[in-house]
Design a protein around this motif. Structure first.
Motif, PDB file in Angstrom:
ATOM      1  N   CYS A 184       1.018   0.015  10.717  1.00 25.04           N
ATOM      2  CA  CYS A 184       1.039  -0.655   9.413  1.00 25.04           C
ATOM      3  C   CYS A 184       1.842  -1.954   9.485  1.00 25.04           C
ATOM      4  O   CYS A 184       2.648  -2.155  10.394  1.00 25.04           O
ATOM      5  CB  CYS A 184       1.697   0.250   8.366  1.00 25.04           C
ATOM      6  SG  CYS A 184       0.789   1.778   8.083  1.00 25.04           S
ATOM      7  N   ALA A 205      -0.334   6.763   4.686  1.00 26.62           N
ATOM      8  CA  ALA A 205      -0.845   5.424   5.023  1.00 26.62           C
ATOM      9  C   ALA A 205      -1.959   5.500   6.055  1.00 26.62           C
ATOM     10  O   ALA A 205      -2.060   6.466   6.808  1.00 26.62           O
ATOM     11  CB  ALA A 205       0.287   4.553   5.556  1.00 26.62           C
ATOM     12  N   ASP A 216       0.802  -1.234   0.000  1.00 26.03           N
ATOM     13  CA  ASP A 216       0.000   0.000   0.000  1.00 26.03           C
ATOM     14  C   ASP A 216       0.826   1.271   0.000  1.00 26.03           C
ATOM     15  O   ASP A 216       0.267   2.367  -0.137  1.00 26.03           O
ATOM     16  CB  ASP A 216      -0.888   0.031   1.248  1.00 26.03           C
ATOM     17  CG  ASP A 216      -1.875  -1.114   1.260  1.00 26.03           C
ATOM     18  OD1 ASP A 216      -2.856  -1.047   0.513  1.00 26.03           O
ATOM     19  OD2 ASP A 216      -1.637  -2.085   1.993  1.00 26.03           O
ATOM     20  N   LEU A 217       2.114   1.152   0.241  1.00 25.15           N
ATOM     21  CA  LEU A 217       2.963   2.340   0.279  1.00 25.15           C
ATOM     22  C   LEU A 217       4.405   1.894   0.099  1.00 25.15           C
ATOM     23  O   LEU A 217       4.831   0.909   0.711  1.00 25.15           O
ATOM     24  CB  LEU A 217       2.811   3.062   1.637  1.00 25.15           C
ATOM     25  CG  LEU A 217       3.737   4.251   1.897  1.00 25.15           C
ATOM     26  CD1 LEU A 217       3.470   5.385   0.916  1.00 25.15           C
ATOM     27  CD2 LEU A 217       3.549   4.760   3.341  1.00 25.15           C
ATOM     28  N   ARG A 240      -2.312   4.753  -4.513  1.00 21.76           N
ATOM     29  CA  ARG A 240      -1.353   4.679  -3.416  1.00 21.76           C
ATOM     30  C   ARG A 240      -0.126   5.541  -3.739  1.00 21.76           C
ATOM     31  O   ARG A 240       0.098   5.936  -4.877  1.00 21.76           O
ATOM     32  CB  ARG A 240      -0.894   3.230  -3.197  1.00 21.76           C
ATOM     33  CG  ARG A 240      -2.010   2.272  -2.786  1.00 21.76           C
ATOM     34  CD  ARG A 240      -2.544   2.600  -1.405  1.00 21.76           C
ATOM     35  NE  ARG A 240      -3.383   1.561  -0.851  1.00 21.76           N
ATOM     36  CZ  ARG A 240      -4.708   1.529  -0.896  1.00 21.76           C
ATOM     37  NH1 ARG A 240      -5.391   2.484  -1.531  1.00 21.76           N
ATOM     38  NH2 ARG A 240      -5.384   0.547  -0.328  1.00 21.76           N
ATOM     39  N   PHE A 284      -2.291  -0.668   6.488  1.00 22.93           N
ATOM     40  CA  PHE A 284      -1.602  -0.660   5.195  1.00 22.93           C
ATOM     41  C   PHE A 284      -0.315  -1.479   5.298  1.00 22.93           C
ATOM     42  O   PHE A 284       0.267  -1.580   6.386  1.00 22.93           O
ATOM     43  CB  PHE A 284      -1.209   0.776   4.806  1.00 22.93           C
ATOM     44  CG  PHE A 284      -2.264   1.509   3.998  1.00 22.93           C
ATOM     45  CD1 PHE A 284      -3.596   1.143   4.056  1.00 22.93           C
ATOM     46  CD2 PHE A 284      -1.906   2.578   3.190  1.00 22.93           C
ATOM     47  CE1 PHE A 284      -4.558   1.832   3.311  1.00 22.93           C
ATOM     48  CE2 PHE A 284      -2.845   3.256   2.445  1.00 22.93           C
ATOM     49  CZ  PHE A 284      -4.173   2.889   2.497  1.00 22.93           C
ATOM     50  N   VAL A 329       3.501  -1.384   4.215  1.00 21.00           N
ATOM     51  CA  VAL A 329       4.564  -0.506   3.704  1.00 21.00           C
ATOM     52  C   VAL A 329       5.683  -1.397   3.173  1.00 21.00           C
ATOM     53  O   VAL A 329       6.004  -2.425   3.783  1.00 21.00           O
ATOM     54  CB  VAL A 329       5.089   0.414   4.841  1.00 21.00           C
ATOM     55  CG1 VAL A 329       6.224   1.303   4.328  1.00 21.00           C
ATOM     56  CG2 VAL A 329       3.952   1.262   5.411  1.00 21.00           C
TER      57      VAL A 329
END
Ligand code: SAM
Length: 279
Positions: free
Chosen positions: A220, A195, A39-40, A101, A199, A201
């Motif tokens: 996260c 975020a 997600d990131l 994202r 999420f 990372v």
């Protein structure tokens, strides 16, 4: 979602987020991840161009560049950052990132000029951020006090706040356990801006694990890797402490002074972060 972690990464605030740090090459690691599974991206690659420009004191100050990645060498192992390899990295990052994202890629001034523009071929570049390290580092002519971060997106996504400046002032680490260790506060600013809890990372150049610590502190999960065994061991130990509710052993009041391993060299306590200062 990411393999076996998938079901366990939770958006419930009371469940511990999961993490995993692999040992290996960034491209092989990214290729092992399913599409749209993170997600990131917050990452700080090991550029080779900067090292070549910075053979300070012909190796007397920061060690011989030819010893990079070897036992006793002061320079970290490098990612071969020719344009084609860098494009391949960006394409893999794009593949593993979900739609809508964000991505943050750190650059020093040399690599920004030679490779930074390639981010536009793959992502929608939104801004160029400056990390103001507050303390003067090494360098020829003007001495270094900043690094650059390209902020981009895959699709559309707002930041979590509208009052964030494009200069992030966080003092650099002066005596680090790992040569290129960056402060967690720098990455925490980025993670919290992009975020939500739960999420995942991703950082394929994890080093001492500062991005992973930032991710866990923001609630996260984390997936990362590094080519250096020393980095992976250090990062796993550090992140395990944070995930278990313990202190950060590499930063802050509970920082443990470390005996340098064979991979860095045999003197005691923390590593004066020569490579990090130089960048
Ligand atoms: C600039 S450092 C990252 C430092 C990290 N942000 C921190 O705060 O500790 C870059 C890292 O990339 C790793 N590296 C070099 N070549 C690599 C490759 N091909 N694949 C994965 N990691 C690599 C190096 O071992 C180094 O730890």
């Amino acid at each position: 979602m990411i393999g076996p972690m998938a079901a366990a990464v939770s958006t419930e605030a009371n469940e511990a987020p999961l993490w995993r740090i692999d040992h290996g090459d960034c491209l092989a690691f990214l290729q092992s991840l399913p599409a749209a599974s993170v997600d990131l991206v917050v990452t700080d690659p090991a550029y080779s161009g900067m090292n070549r420009h910075l053979m300070l004191g012909r190796g007397r100050i920061v060690g011989r560049y030819s010893d990079a990645g070897r036992p006793g060498g002061r320079w970290f192992q490098e990612f071969q950052d020719d344009p084609e390899t860098f494009r391949a990295l960006l394409r893999e990052l794009h593949r593993v990132l979900r739609d809508d994202r964000h991505v943050y890629v750190m650059f020093d001034s040399y690599s920004l000029l030679s490779l930074g523009h390639l981010v536009r071929e793959v992502f929608d570049v939104k801004n160029l951020l400056v990390w103001d390290k507050a303390l003067l580092g090494m360098g020829h002519y003007y001495r270094r006090r900043h690094e650059l971060i390209v902020f981009a997106s895959k699709g559309k996504r707002p930041l979590s706040r509208r009052d964030l400046p494009d200069i992030v002032r966080v003092p650099r680490i002066t005596t680090a356990a790992y040569a290129t260790q960056k402060p967690v506060a720098l990455f925490e600013t980025l993670v919290r801006a992009s975020a939500e809890p739960g999420f995942v990372v991703c950082d394929p150049f994890v080093g001492s694990g500062s991005t992973a610590v930032a991710a866990l502190r923001a609630g996260c999960g984390f997936r990362g890797c590094d080519a250096s065994e020393e980095a992976v061991a250090l990062a796993r130990e550090r992140v395990a402490s944070i995930a278990g509710g313990g202190p950060d052993p590499l930063e802050g009041p509970y920082r443990v002074k470390r005996r340098r391993t064979a991979e860095t060299n045999s003197s005691t306590s923390g590593v004066p972060s020569a490579a990090a200062d130089a960048r």
